[in-house]
Design a protein around this motif. Structure first.
Motif, PDB file in Angstrom:
ATOM      1  N   THR A 111      28.442  39.929  44.742  1.00 54.40           N
ATOM      2  CA  THR A 111      29.550  40.827  44.414  1.00 54.40           C
ATOM      3  C   THR A 111      29.649  40.930  42.893  1.00 54.40           C
ATOM      4  N   VAL A 112      30.288  41.986  42.448  1.00 57.75           N
ATOM      5  CA  VAL A 112      30.638  42.112  41.031  1.00 57.75           C
ATOM      6  C   VAL A 112      32.149  41.929  40.934  1.00 57.75           C
ATOM      7  N   CYS A 113      32.573  40.887  40.234  1.00 62.70           N
ATOM      8  CA  CYS A 113      34.010  40.629  40.090  1.00 62.70           C
ATOM      9  C   CYS A 113      34.531  41.387  38.870  1.00 62.70           C
ATOM     10  N   HIS A 114      35.376  42.380  39.122  1.00 60.26           N
ATOM     11  CA  HIS A 114      35.990  43.136  38.025  1.00 60.26           C
ATOM     12  C   HIS A 114      37.315  42.507  37.620  1.00 60.26           C
ATOM     13  N   PHE A 115      37.840  41.670  38.492  1.00 55.20           N
ATOM     14  CA  PHE A 115      38.998  40.832  38.185  1.00 55.20           C
ATOM     15  C   PHE A 115      38.608  39.420  38.593  1.00 55.20           C
ATOM     16  N   GLY A 116      39.488  38.470  38.333  1.00 56.11           N
ATOM     17  CA  GLY A 116      39.148  37.107  38.706  1.00 56.11           C
ATOM     18  C   GLY A 116      40.355  36.208  38.554  1.00 56.11           C
ATOM     19  N   SER A 117      40.147  34.950  38.884  1.00 57.58           N
ATOM     20  CA  SER A 117      41.192  33.973  38.630  1.00 57.58           C
ATOM     21  C   SER A 117      41.445  33.906  37.130  1.00 57.58           C
ATOM     22  N   GLU A 118      42.636  33.479  36.763  1.00 57.23           N
ATOM     23  CA  GLU A 118      43.017  33.514  35.347  1.00 57.23           C
ATOM     24  C   GLU A 118      41.967  32.865  34.447  1.00 57.23           C
ATOM     25  N   PHE A 120      38.871  32.817  34.663  1.00 55.11           N
ATOM     26  CA  PHE A 120      37.625  33.570  34.485  1.00 55.11           C
ATOM     27  C   PHE A 120      37.859  35.036  34.124  1.00 55.11           C
ATOM     28  N   PHE A 126      31.711  39.966  36.102  1.00 51.05           N
ATOM     29  CA  PHE A 126      30.592  39.036  36.287  1.00 51.05           C
ATOM     30  C   PHE A 126      30.084  39.149  37.714  1.00 51.05           C
ATOM     31  N   LEU A 128      28.670  37.366  41.081  1.00 48.14           N
ATOM     32  CA  LEU A 128      28.486  36.158  41.889  1.00 48.14           C
ATOM     33  C   LEU A 128      27.384  36.426  42.900  1.00 48.14           C
ATOM     34  N   ALA A 152      26.099  48.372  40.673  1.00 49.06           N
ATOM     35  CA  ALA A 152      25.938  47.549  41.879  1.00 49.06           C
ATOM     36  C   ALA A 152      25.399  48.382  43.032  1.00 49.06           C
TER      37      ALA A 152
ATOM     38  N   GLU B 129      43.969  31.903  40.926  1.00 50.01           N
ATOM     39  CA  GLU B 129      43.325  30.640  40.542  1.00 50.01           C
ATOM     40  C   GLU B 129      43.746  29.519  41.494  1.00 50.01           C
ATOM     41  N   VAL B 203      38.089  45.785  42.631  1.00 52.73           N
ATOM     42  CA  VAL B 203      38.432  44.386  42.344  1.00 52.73           C
ATOM     43  C   VAL B 203      37.180  43.522  42.402  1.00 52.73           C
TER      44      VAL B 203
END
Lengths: 181, 453
Positions: A111-118, A120, A126, A128, A152, B129, B203
């Motif tokens: 996948t391409v993460c355009h958002f993420g956990s704070e 990252f 990025f 995955l 992608a 997170e 997302v």
């Protein structure tokens, strides 16, 4: 032309407040009014540093530091784990270490993460990937570099990849990442 | 095990933030509704109820350890027995089943199951997170822990294996959002089109913001009782709607926390250990699966939820269900992602593995009396997420599985119109439904079957 966003980002912080509105006299009407009061919301910072042990998985991280990708293998059945695992899930036996650095590897899923956990968010976008290796029964979660994240395509599944290692190890699983072979 | 009845339920309004109430008060909002709905006052019910099971996912969100005992105290249940359960996104479903066990075993005659989550206490990306900490903190989280990313990886594999499309996924989003348009408890009540879903902010490729549920504050509660419990409640003045809703099937399954560790078994092992009885009995399905395996499919890999299939098979066996799509009037399932609803159609045997995408766009999971502005080739066979599911109702984790139970109880009591002030979502003559609760990334899954007598 670059457009400004329509909304300001919501953040915490601001002035420190030392008092809030409250009735000067606690008359019966004032006490009843308290039920209609808007809630007081405060900030509660919370920070902690853990002393985390990689324990029996430590050789895997040591391997990355030395540019080697290790895997675990059941001594009898040969069932092999790409992600470190001290005991086999079927036989219950302690596993052995093997070197899979040079095995043929390809993308199983991505996948391409355009958002993420704070933690990252700053690294987005990025990629995955779950990587599958020849002769290995399970997968490895990692990052893919060397591709355009805005391009992608489902055709990335099956792409042949190879591991790369950070020169300055951080002793994290991101010490290894993959690029197209 | 003796018969257990789900006699009442309540749901708080789900919202992005509920700063107006503490989490115990939020739980009381749902709990009070459940008590009032059987016509009892708080002290009378408190005297009869034997104990409770509490459900919340994360100590991080509340920044409060032992939050459940605060709930127990606020609900006036001290010093009765209680315990807290936790199993990620399936926490609510596990709570419902633990309450069922308390009654089925004879330990309690009346048991309250309540759950809550207050996710607004941190910003959205900090919340993501926290949720991502439900992945291995040595090997997975540091790589870029993000649940939407994990589910997106699963669906890219599903797309590659089976040809599932993003438009098929978008059908799920359109269906669930439009269903929720008629549900006053839902957090998001919007009418979207397939194009809206695809045009929404990306997302985690290929999942857009409208493919993914939102974070919520909310609570839900159900009351479970034995026949003796119902007699005690009715002797005290309770008015319990007929037909009674009975819990007839309970199943639960598990899988590895690390998706990467999940096995890839061959056809024979799949057929022997994971196929539904209906699949085992069908030569056509066996030939279909043989062909899938010949083209490289292995099970469950990351494209399917072995825990969901295990839970479904167990619950169906318990309830005597052979052909789920024909024998269930509805399913409230855990659609944290449109993709996971599609994967779950397959796990629950509503269609075969690999057919979830076409099933999503077929119309079989849609409600017959709702206008979706879609060209759906098939009629309703089994409505999935008639309430709007997690995608539209919201997902306050500890409450979610119980919310599903409440909506299922109301469907089977034929009281949707009373609670929603709108009868659009009431399934006509609903006799039997299933609720499905799922922890990321398919680690714990519960399936419970409810039916009216």
């Amino acid at each position: 032309m670059t457009m400004l966003p329509k909304k300001r980002p919501e953040t915490l912080g601001g002035y420190i407040v030392h008092n809030v509105p409250f009735p000067k006299e606690l008359t019966p009407e004032a006490l009843e009014w308290l039920k209609k009061m808007a809630p007081i919301q405060i900030e509660q910072p919370y920070s902690i540093t853990y002393q985390h042990s990689y324990a029996q998985d430590s050789p895997w991280f040591a391997g990355l530091t030395n540019k080697k990708l290790l895997a675990n293998q059941d001594p009898e059945t040969g069932y092999t784990y790409a992600t470190p695992r001290g005991h086999d899930m079927y036989t219950g036996q302690e596993t052995n270490w093997i070197d899979i650095t040079d095995r043929h590897a390809e993308i199983h899923a991505f996948t391409v993460c355009h958002f993420g956990s704070e933690e990252f968010l700053a690294e987005t976008p990025f990629v995955l990937v779950l990587v599958e290796f020849e002769g290995v029964d399970t997968l490895l979660l990692s990052r893919l570099l060397g591709i355009d994240p805005l391009d992608a395509s489902i055709d990335w599944v099956g792409m042949e990849v190879k591991p790369k290692f950070l020169r300055n190890s951080k002793l994290k699983p991101t010490d290894v990442y993959f690029v197209p072979a | 095990m003796r018969p257990v009845y789900a006699i009442s339920g309540g749901v708080s309004k789900f919202a992005k933030a509920r700063p107006d109430k503490t989490f115990p008060a939020l739980a009381k909002e749902a709990y009070d509704y459940a008590i009032a709905d059987i016509g009892l006052d708080f002290p009378t019910f408190t005297k009869i109820v034997d104990g409770s099971v509490a459900s919340y996912f994360s100590d991080h969100f509340t920044r409060q350890l032992m939050a459940a005992i605060m709930g127990q105290g606020y609900l006036g249940l001290l010093p009765k027995p209680s315990h807290r359960v936790e199993g990620g996104g399936a926490t609510g479903g596990i709570c419902f089943q633990e309450a069922w066990k308390s009654v089925a075993s004879g330990h309690m005659d009346v048991c309250a199951a309540y759950g809550f989550e207050t996710m607004s206490h941190v910003e959205t990306w900090k919340g993501n997170e926290f949720i991502a900490l439900a992945s291995d903190v040595s090997t997975d989280y540091p790589v870029g822990g993000f649940y939407s990313g994990y589910y997106a990886m699963m669906v890219t594999r599903h797309m590659k294996e089976y040809g599932t499309t993003v438009e098929q996924m978008a059908h799920v989003s359109v269906k669930n959002h439009i269903n929720a348009y008629h549900n006053p408890y839902a957090q998001k009540r919007n009418r979207y089109t397939i194009q809206d879903v695809r045009d929404a902010v990306m997302v985690a490729w290929p999942l857009t913001r409208l493919d993914i549920c939102v974070m919520s504050d909310g609570a839900a509660s159900t009351i479970l009782a034995s026949e003796e419990g119902i007699k005690k409640l009715e002797a005290a003045g309770a008015q319990i709607p007929r037909p009674l809703v009975k819990v007839t099937g309970v199943g639960r399954g598990t899988d590895a926390m690390r998706m990467a560790d999940r096995p890839h078994v061959d056809y024979d092992f799949f057929m022997e250990n994971y196929a539904t009885q209906q699949e085992k009995d069908s030569n056509d399905t066996k030939a279909y699966y043989k062909d899938l395996w010949a083209h490289g499919t292995r099970y469950p890999g990351v494209h399917s939820f072995r825990a969901g299939r295990t839970a479904g098979n167990m619950a169906y066996d318990h309830a005597g269900i052979y052909d789920p799509i024909a024998e269930l009037d509805f399913v409230e399932l855990h659609d944290a992602y449109t993709s996971s609803e599609i994967q779950t159609y397959e796990d629950l045997g509503l269609c075969r593995y690999g057919e979830g995408g076409p099933f999503a766009a077929s119309g079989k999971a849609f409600l017959p009396n709702v206008e979706y502005d879609l060209d759906l080739p098939k009629e309703t066979a089994c409505a999935v997420n008639p309430s709007g599911g997690l995608i539209a109702c919201g997902h306050p984790v500890g409450a979610t599985g119980l919310m599903q139970a409440v909506f299922a109880i109301w469907q089977l009591q034929n009281t949707v119109s009373k609670h929603f002030k709108d009868d659009t979502l009431q399934i006509k003559d609903a006799k039997r439904g299933a609720i499905h609760s799922h922890a990321g990334t398919g680690t714990y899954v519960t399936v419970s079957v409810l039916e009216n007598e």
